[in-house]
Each structure stands twice: as C-alpha cells, then as structure tokens.
Design an enzyme around this catalytic site. Structure first.
Site, short mmCIF file in Angstrom:
data_model
loop_
_atom_site.label_atom_id
_atom_site.label_comp_id
_atom_site.label_asym_id
_atom_site.label_seq_id
_atom_site.Cartn_x
_atom_site.Cartn_y
_atom_site.Cartn_z
N TYR A 114 58.42 26.40 31.20
CA TYR A 114 56.99 26.72 31.29
C TYR A 114 56.34 25.73 32.25
CZ TYR A 114 52.55 28.72 29.79
OH TYR A 114 51.34 29.35 29.77
N LYS A 169 66.01 53.66 20.94
CA LYS A 169 66.44 53.80 22.33
C LYS A 169 66.66 52.43 22.97
CE LYS A 169 66.73 57.33 25.34
NZ LYS A 169 67.16 58.69 25.06
#
Length: 476
Positions: A114, A169
């Site tokens: 970060y 999915k």
C-alpha cells in the site's frame, strides 16, 4: 419423467434412536421405501439408552425431502431433532471470498503493498495504461454480469436472487481455470444502463462474462459491448452453450458415422441459446437446418417475425416447411432442444432417420424423456447430471476465458469458438468414444487446458512464460 433422488436435494437429519435393536436398519428401510437414498449414517453421540445419529439422504425435490423426514419420524422410537438442507448450508455466507496474494506482516510489507510504494505503481500505469494488465489483478480478472432477468430455468427473479448463481460461476472460474471472477448483479434491466455500467467498470477487468440476461435484450447488449470495449465479451448462455453443443455433435456424428455437412438438423428454441447454436452450426458446415419456437417452425412467410427471427427464417428451412415441430423432426438426423419440457414423445423420435441424434437440453425436464428417446435414437444427451452425456457450459467457459486472457485478446471470434469446440471434442479419444460418452467429464484433467490452448492459439497468443522474469515483467 419421474425425478430421481439427487444430491441437489440432499438433507441431513439429526435424530435420536434407542441404543441396540433394529431401529437403525428400520430407518434405512423407511427412507428407501419412501423413494429416498441414504448416503451417510453417522453416530454423533452415544449413551447407554440412546444414540444420536445424523442421517444424510438424497431426495427428488423439496416436497419429497419432507416426506422422507416424516417416514423417519414414523419409525418407533425415533425422535427427530434438526433437519438441514445441505445445499442451503453450502450457500450460507456465500461461496466465494477474496484473499491477498502476499502477507502483510510488518511495516515493510505495508509500505510496498500500500502506501507509499503503491504510488509509484499508479504513476507507472498512468504513464503507460497497458501496464494495468501486468501490474494489477486486471490481467486475470473477469466480471460475471447479470441483471437477473433469465436465471437458470427460473425466469426473471432479479439481481439479488441471481447472486447465488453468479457466485457459483465465479467459483467455477477459479476451480477450473485459476481465474479471479467477480459477480456483478445489476439492479436495472434497461439495456442502455447495463451497457453504460459495464463500460464504466471495464478498466478493472480483462474480460466480461454476461450471464442470465433475457433475449432479445441480450443480443443488443452483447453486440454493443463488443463494439465499444477493448476486452472480450462473452455471453455464456449463448456462446458457451453453442460451443459445448457443437463439440457434442462432432462426437455424436463420429459415433454414428455421419458427416456434419450432410445431416438435417432440427432445433427447438430460438432464444439466446438457440440462436447462438444455430449460428455456430452454420459456421461449422451444417447446411440443412430448421428451427421451431413456441409458434411453430420459423419460415419467411410467417407473420410478425422479429429481426432476430427474420434472420433465422432467411438462413434456415430452405424447404419452407410451415408446420409444427413434430412434423419437422420426421426424417431429421439430429434434434437439438433448448426450449421446453415434454414437447416430443418417443413416437416422434421414431420418425427420425436411422442412427438419429437427440440432444434434449431443457432443464430440469427435457423436451423428450431420455429413456423413451433412447429406444429409437442412437445417441441421446441431456443437460442433466443423472443421465449419460451431460451437455454443460462448465465444460467451455473456464477454458475459453483462460485462453482469451493468456492471449490478451480484445475480442471473441467465431474462429475461436470453433477451435474451442474441436478441442473439447478431441478430449474424448477414439478408444473412449461411444454412444454414452460423447463429452468428457468436467473433472477430466485435460478439458480446460485443451480448450484454453485452442482459444489462445486461435487468438494469436503465445504460451505464458514460466521463467522468473517473463517477457511482460516490469523493468526499471
């Protein structure tokens, strides 16, 4: 067609029975006499007087599951405790999650993953937007997009109710192709809004998988997104279905010794799946086709044809037959159904040519009873897992997207779909091929790899580099 017990409707019943005696065997007998199937019986606690047992059994549907519970309750000495639906348990809290690829253990990790280190990566991408594929999750990410308007066989149930399917999915993408897929269920069914939203989120993805969007809106949405985006857009209900059907047909024709250019194909269903199947069959060399919908066989003289049906009429049915489906299948070599249950009988299949091929893919109840069809056809396939030859999209979409992403393709072409179908068919060797094995199992180790390689090659891509510093790694 009587539904058989299925793991999709399996339950686990926690109950107590007297210790000793024949109560346990009576439980099993009661379930079997009620049409169920005991798949597990686990003792979870034991005492001098009582046993606590978890009985897991498969039912045909929810109502049948209730009857199985009552059958167990009627056994003398049995006290029913908790009843759990195993499918619902699997969905508690969702089926997917996000996890970091690198641990954040200390300040150095935080500084690189970060701030402040990430700023340098952001500036690199700002200077060269193509670096987003190399330096972010974009390179391996697919958006699974739905509006909930045509979910499975359930119809227009909306985006929230569609989320379990989209999660599933995404789980399949990860399991079979190592792709990070993200379910995006949109609270709109307006084509303009859907196109706008997908365009807006596209920078974070390398591909778009449209799912469970009703026809004819799905045609417009896909066409516009393919035109306006620089990443591949694939409507699985159309093209995934078409690819697996063509692959199955290739192998069924191998079984019966017929050539694809010489067979007469009758197709029931002119929606998203039916239209895509038709177009891919024509591209593969089928010359004699006929398509029927709820109003009968489609022909150029039929009133009220939509633009989509007009295209079908102009590209099929050269004989201009104007009757019904039952009449159309007489003398046909192949029947493919993506429509409605029980619209044909075994007697109708008997009117087809010798060595007929029947793909009855309506779920959960096919267009014709598979057992009846099998009395007259040489090869029968369904969309169900409890019959041989299950034609299922999961054989296609993971490998197709793996190939597209590896090739960094910006589009999906008919040539790629044909390559995927041939690769999938080729997984079944000559030694393995027979009338009850024309498509491989989704768990076959070569399925998704072979489809991915075929699509990647058709897209003009190259094999991913395996070395520590591949060609696309960032340089100083």
């Amino acid at each position: 067609m009587t539904a058989l017990p299925s793991v999709s409707y399996s339950i686990t019943v926690r109950l107590e029975v007297p210790a000793g005696g024949s109560t346990v065997s009576k439980l099993t007998t009661a379930v079997e006499q009620a049409g169920g199937l005991v798949t597990a019986l686990d003792v979870t606690a034991s005492g001098h007087e009582r046993l606590r047992i978890d009985v897991t059994c498969a039912a045909a549907d929810t109502e049948h599951a209730g009857r199985l519970v009552e059958a167990m309750r009627a056994v003398p000495g049995v006290e029913i405790g908790r009843v759990s639906d195993r499918t619902f348990l699997m969905h508690l809290g969702g089926k997917i999650s996000m996890e970091a690829k690198h641990p954040i253990r200390n300040r150095d990790d935080l500084s690189m993953i970060y701030t402040p280190g990430v700023a340098r990566v952001c500036l690199a991408i700002a200077n060269n937007p193509d670096d987003a594929r190399r330096l972010t999750i974009k390179r391996n990410s697919v958006a699974v997009v739905t509006d909930g308007s045509a979910v499975l066989g359930l119809g227009n149930i909306g985006p929230k109710a569609a989320l379990p399917v989209m999660e599933g999915k995404a789980a399949l993408f990860k399991r079979f192709a190592g792709i990070d897929a993200w379910p995006l269920c949109l609270d709109t069914q307006d084509p303009d809004e859907i196109v706008s939203i997908v365009k807006a989120i596209a920078p974070g993805f390398a591909g778009i998988n449209l799912e469970d969007i009703s026809a004819p809106r799905c045609f417009e949405i896909e066409a516009r997104l393919r035109e306006e985006l620089d990443i591949p857009v694939f409507h699985d209900d159309q093209h995934g279905t078409a690819v697996v059907v063509l692959a199955a047909l290739y192998n069924a024709l191998r079984v019966v010794g017929k050539d694809i250019s010489n067979v007469r194909v009758v197709l029931s269903g002119a929606g998203a799946a039916g239209t895509a199947i038709l177009k891919l069959l024509l591209a593969a060399g089928v010359k004699d086709t006929c398509v029927a919908d709820i109003d009968g066989v489609i022909h150029t003289e039929r009133d009220g044809l939509s633009p989509e049906l007009r295209w079908i009429a102009e590209n099929t049915n050269a004989a201009k037959y104007s009757g019904n489906l039952k009449g159309a299948v007489a003398g046909a070599d192949v029947f493919i159904g993506v429509s409605a249950p029980n619209i044909l009988t075994g007697a109708d299949i008997a009117t087809m040519n010798d060595d007929a091929i029947v793909f009855a893919l309506a779920n959960p109840t096919p267009e014709v009873d598979p057992t009846e069809a099998g009395e007259h056809a040489a090869v029968v396939a369904t969309g169900r897992s409890d019959y041989p030859n299950q034609i299922n999209n999961v054989l296609v979409f993971p490998g197709v997207f793996r190939g597209l992403l590896d090739a960094q393709s910006s589009k999906v072409s008919v040539e790629m779909e044909l390559a995927a179908a041939k690769a999938l068919a080729g997984v079944v060797t000559d030694e393995e091929l027979n009338a009850t094995y024309i498509v491989p199992s989704v768990f076959h180790p070569e399925v998704h790899t072979m489809v991915a390689h075929a699509v990647r090659d058709a897209a003009g891509g190259k094999a991913p580099a395996a070395e520590l510093f591949p060609d696309d790694s960032p340089t100083l």
